[in-house]
Design a protein around this motif. Structure first.
Motif, short mmCIF file in Angstrom:
data_model
loop_
_atom_site.label_atom_id
_atom_site.label_comp_id
_atom_site.label_asym_id
_atom_site.label_seq_id
_atom_site.Cartn_x
_atom_site.Cartn_y
_atom_site.Cartn_z
N PHE A 255 0.83 -1.20 0.00
CA PHE A 255 0.00 0.00 0.00
C PHE A 255 0.87 1.26 0.00
CE2 PHE A 255 -1.93 3.44 2.49
CZ PHE A 255 -2.99 3.74 1.66
N ASP A 256 1.91 1.29 0.82
CA ASP A 256 2.80 2.45 0.87
C ASP A 256 3.42 2.73 -0.50
OD1 ASP A 256 2.29 2.93 3.53
OD2 ASP A 256 4.04 1.82 4.27
N SER A 257 3.79 1.65 -1.19
CA SER A 257 4.38 1.81 -2.52
C SER A 257 3.36 2.37 -3.51
CB SER A 257 4.91 0.45 -3.01
OG SER A 257 5.39 0.55 -4.32
N LEU A 258 2.12 1.87 -3.46
CA LEU A 258 1.06 2.34 -4.36
C LEU A 258 0.68 3.78 -4.05
CD1 LEU A 258 -1.17 -0.87 -4.36
CD2 LEU A 258 0.19 -0.02 -6.27
N LYS A 259 0.74 4.14 -2.78
CA LYS A 259 0.45 5.52 -2.37
C LYS A 259 1.55 6.45 -2.89
CE LYS A 259 1.25 6.66 1.88
NZ LYS A 259 1.21 6.77 3.36
N GLU A 260 2.78 6.00 -2.78
CA GLU A 260 3.91 6.81 -3.23
C GLU A 260 3.86 7.05 -4.73
OE1 GLU A 260 7.30 9.03 -2.59
OE2 GLU A 260 6.10 8.03 -1.06
N SER A 261 3.45 6.02 -5.48
CA SER A 261 3.38 6.14 -6.94
C SER A 261 2.08 6.78 -7.43
CB SER A 261 3.53 4.76 -7.58
OG SER A 261 2.43 3.93 -7.22
N LYS A 262 1.20 7.15 -6.49
CA LYS A 262 -0.09 7.78 -6.80
C LYS A 262 -1.04 6.85 -7.53
CE LYS A 262 1.15 11.84 -5.18
NZ LYS A 262 0.59 12.34 -3.91
N GLU A 263 -0.77 5.54 -7.47
CA GLU A 263 -1.71 4.59 -8.06
C GLU A 263 -2.93 4.42 -7.17
OE1 GLU A 263 0.28 1.12 -10.28
OE2 GLU A 263 1.85 1.86 -8.93
N LEU A 264 -2.78 4.74 -5.89
CA LEU A 264 -3.89 4.87 -4.95
C LEU A 264 -3.75 6.23 -4.27
CD1 LEU A 264 -4.10 1.36 -3.19
CD2 LEU A 264 -5.47 2.21 -5.09
N ILE A 265 -4.89 6.87 -4.00
CA ILE A 265 -4.88 8.18 -3.35
C ILE A 265 -5.32 8.02 -1.90
CG2 ILE A 265 -5.73 10.55 -3.42
CD1 ILE A 265 -4.20 9.78 -5.95
N TYR A 266 -4.49 8.50 -0.98
CA TYR A 266 -4.78 8.39 0.46
C TYR A 266 -5.10 9.76 1.02
CZ TYR A 266 -4.11 7.28 5.42
OH TYR A 266 -4.27 7.12 6.78
N GLN A 267 -6.30 9.87 1.63
CA GLN A 267 -6.71 11.10 2.31
C GLN A 267 -6.36 10.95 3.79
OE1 GLN A 267 -7.48 13.30 -0.18
NE2 GLN A 267 -9.61 13.67 0.33
#
Length: 717
Positions: A255-267
């Motif tokens: 998840f941290d990797s996907l958040k970093e790459s903006k493939e998932l957006i974390y609010q």
């Protein structure tokens, strides 16, 4: 087990979904062919089969060889090669050319076609163009064969293998080896579980990055199918863990990797996770509604009272105070919403608004989410209305040609049935609306929300940032209709009036046994309703059901109704489903290549048994489907209430039973009742009807549009 070997002479039966087939092979030194039964990944006439299994005696068909495993190879004998080429599977070669080619090149024929095809010019009347077609077809068939064998070991059906090849072409096997999870995003009808099964066969580890990433996307997409735009962090991790069986530590790292790459957006503040599509769509909707609402246009110089008097004279109508206020508010607002149930005059007011703009010299665009809704709008307003996809000029991949760089042209846009518009479609629509265009949204927020993610109409109304005109008064003519009065009762959580009077349009038949309900539905559709109201069973009567599954679900009802209403003997069978000539069918996905969209209903008007294809007439749009595309069509004698939105049907018949308890809610009943134009017949338990009317619980969808709108319109923001 025994082993037999021979050349395929005939394919008696083969189902590409299950792979089960019955084939006949010619074995050397045997006078009669052997019949083989079993699962075949792929098989072609003329190919060489080596099969292991056992001979069995079938009471009806005699001796057969039950295949446990087999190998297929290209034929090596002159007899086999001619059979193979004569089968028609190679473009440019039919029986005539097959015979000539084999007579010329004998056992070297296959080698010539594969490695030196230009030698085929030695055959009379075979030109360079035909050789190019043969080369391309031979290469395609070889690659499909390789792909079939590769995927067959993973349990993938032949029809799906064909779709994979259509999507990825010659690179199919390499793509699947690198990342099999791609197919769950790229190919309609493929879910995470099937992609995961292929991945496991290929040796992907349980906690690999690609698997965990695919798991996250699967969870979020599944939540989106349920109507949600986001997931809470803890919810996402738990659902992904349950799905994948991976450790929380590995999932958080992914998840941290996907958040970093903006493939998932974390609010961070709300601990919510979005797929980028829904995140940017929500933000975009709020931004664009604000931009359109605040755009300053010169005040209209013509006085409203003078205009409306002219409209009243032309239409021979006197609008009451509530109607006048609604018309004026919509005409002079930059962005407004008109909402209300049936019989409250939405259509009357819409027509008046159009007439006012016409007198003012303003050009008006009409649109609706579905073909049925657009057609109804055209009929009632007497101006052509388009579906939103056609208005926005969707191309063959679903991208819209109309956008902020190529906006719509006009002064006003009026959009009907806005409860059906999901978050992504709304964002794309607003991008195509120039800031100086007036926007009027019309819809009934008490109906079921959109099939896609979001709750756009309700969120805009609840945010209270643009003028909302709520229509409540039921007019005299509408009051005589129990369809209308009972729909309002249901919406208020009150039991409908089930008494029957002369000229009634609302009926309830009390039945408890599902089999009796089915037989009553069939009798109503086949005899009673057509005889009494002089209507067509297929075109004028629509059966609605809350669910797909179960005895009273659409899948079973469609089989029952098809048997009764369509006696045609001409059909194509795919899996367990028959498609008969004359069947009423529905498209269940947007197909931009064919210009046909989810929810469109048509009639099968042509079937080609040789090509295994059919043509559907969607109200003048004739669309051809090959065998692999038939999963886009379902029978639509019975459809779900969700799929009925945006449409009206002369007569609606609906089972109401505790089999559908999970779906029995007042807004679902309300939506079903309001689909009926002239007659509605409910059949089922009185208790189930009462339960549905009193059950107002509809799980709230996870969206942030209301909050984003409120924040955007806040002063100094």
């Amino acid at each position: 087990m025994q082993t037999i070997k021979g050349i395929v002479e005939r394919i008696t039966y083969w189902d590409e979904e299950s792979g089960y087939g019955v084939i006949q092979i010619h074995m050397e030194n045997y006078l009669t062919p052997a019949t083989l039964t079993g699962k075949f990944i792929s098989v072609s006439i003329g190919s060489l089969i080596e099969a292991k299994g056992d001979f069995v005696i079938n009471k009806k068909f005699g001796q057969q060889f039950n295949v446990k495993e087999y190998k297929e190879s290209l034929p090596s004998t002159v007899f086999g090669i001619e059979k193979y080429l004569s089968s028609g599977m190679i473009d440019g070669i039919g029986p005539k050319f097959a015979k000539q080619i084999v007579n010329k090149f004998k056992e070297k024929t296959i080698d010539i076609i594969e490695n030196n095809p230009m030698k085929l010019l030695e055959i009379p009347n075979i030109g360079v163009k035909r050789i190019e077609a043969i080369k391309e077809s031979w290469s395609r068939n070889k690659n499909i064969k390789d792909l079939m064998m590769f995927l067959g070991e993973c349990g993938v059906s032949v029809s799906l293998a064909n779709k994979i090849y259509k999507t990825y072409g010659l690179d199919s096997i390499n793509i699947l080896k690198q990342n099999p999870y791609r197919i769950s995003n790229d190919i309609y009808g493929v879910g995470f579980k099937l992609a995961d099964k292929i991945a496991q066969k290929l040796g992907h580890s349980k906690e690999s990055y690609s698997r965990c990433k695919a798991g996250f996307f699967h969870v979020l997409n599944k939540l989106a199918v349920e109507g949600n735009c986001y997931a809470h962090f803890e919810e996402l991790i738990k659902k992904a863990s349950d799905l994948l069986g991976a450790s929380e530590e590995v999932l958080i790292m992914t998840f941290d990797s996907l958040k970093e790459s903006k493939e998932l957006i974390y609010q961070k503040t709300s601990k919510t996770i979005y797929l980028p599509l829904f995140y940017y769509s929500e933000i975009g909707i709020a931004k664009l509604i604000y931009k359109i609402s605040k755009f300053k246009i010169p005040a209209d110089r013509i006085k409203f009272k003078e205009i409306i008097k002219e409209v009243e004279r032309e239409n021979e109508i006197n609008y009451d105070e509530a109607q006048l206020n609604a018309i004026e508010a919509a005409v002079y607002s930059k962005f407004s919403v008109i909402t209300g149930g049936p019989g409250v005059g939405k259509t009357t007011i819409t027509k008046a608004i159009i007439d006012v703009f016409d007198i003012m010299g303003k050009s008006v665009i009409l649109a609706a989410p579905t073909g049925r809704a657009a057609k109804r709008m055209t009929e009632t307003c007497e101006i052509t209305s388009k579906t939103l996809h056609r208005l926005l000029e969707a191309d063959h991949i679903g991208a819209f040609s109309r956008n902020e760089h190529n906006p719509l042209i006009g002064d006003v846009i009026i959009i009907d049935e806005c409860s059906m518009i999901d978050t992504v479609l709304m964002y794309n629509l607003l991008k195509a609306i120039p800031a100086d265009m007036k926007v009027i949204m019309i819809g009934d927020f008490n109906q079921l929300p959109s099939v896609g993610a979001g709750n756009v109409l309700s969120d805009i109304i609840d945010a209270a940032v643009v003028p909302v005109i709520k229509l409540n008064k039921i007019y005299r003519q509408a009051k005589s209709s129990k369809i209308i009065t009972n729909s309002h009762k249901v919406n208020l959580g009150q039991m409908p009036d089930l008494s029957i009077k002369e000229g009634s349009d609302f009926f309830f038949i009390n039945k408890s046994d599902p089999k009796n309900i089915i037989s009553t539905i069939k009798d109503l559709c086949f005899k009673r309703l057509p005889n009494k109201y002089k209507v067509n069973s297929i075109f004028d009567i629509q059966v609605l059901s809350p669910m797909k599954r179960g005895l009273l679900g659409t899948e079973n009802l469609n089989v029952e109704l098809q048997d009764m209403l369509n006696s045609s003997k001409l059909f194509i069978k795919r899996g367990e489903r028959k498609y008969k000539l004359g069947d009423k069918v529905m498209q269940i996905k947007n197909n931009y290549n064919k210009n046909v969209f989810n929810g469109d209903i048509g009639i099968i008007n042509e079937i080609d048994l040789e090509e295994l294809s059919l043509t559907v007439n969607f109200e003048g749009n004739f669309v051809e489907y090959d065998y692999s595309e038939l999963e886009e069509l379902v029978l639509s004698y019975a459809i779900t209430i969700h799929k009925s939105q945006g449409g009206e049907f002369p007569i609606v018949v609906m089972p109401v039973h505790f089999q559908h308890k999970l779906m029995l809610q007042k807004n679902l009943l309300y939506t079903a009742i309001t689909r009926a134009k002239k007659i509605i017949v409910l059949i089922g338990n009185f208790g189930a009807l009462k339960y549905g009317v009193q059950n107002g619980s509809l799980e709230s969808r996870k969206t942030s549009l209301k909050e984003r709108l409120t924040e955007r319109f806040r002063p100094n923001v």
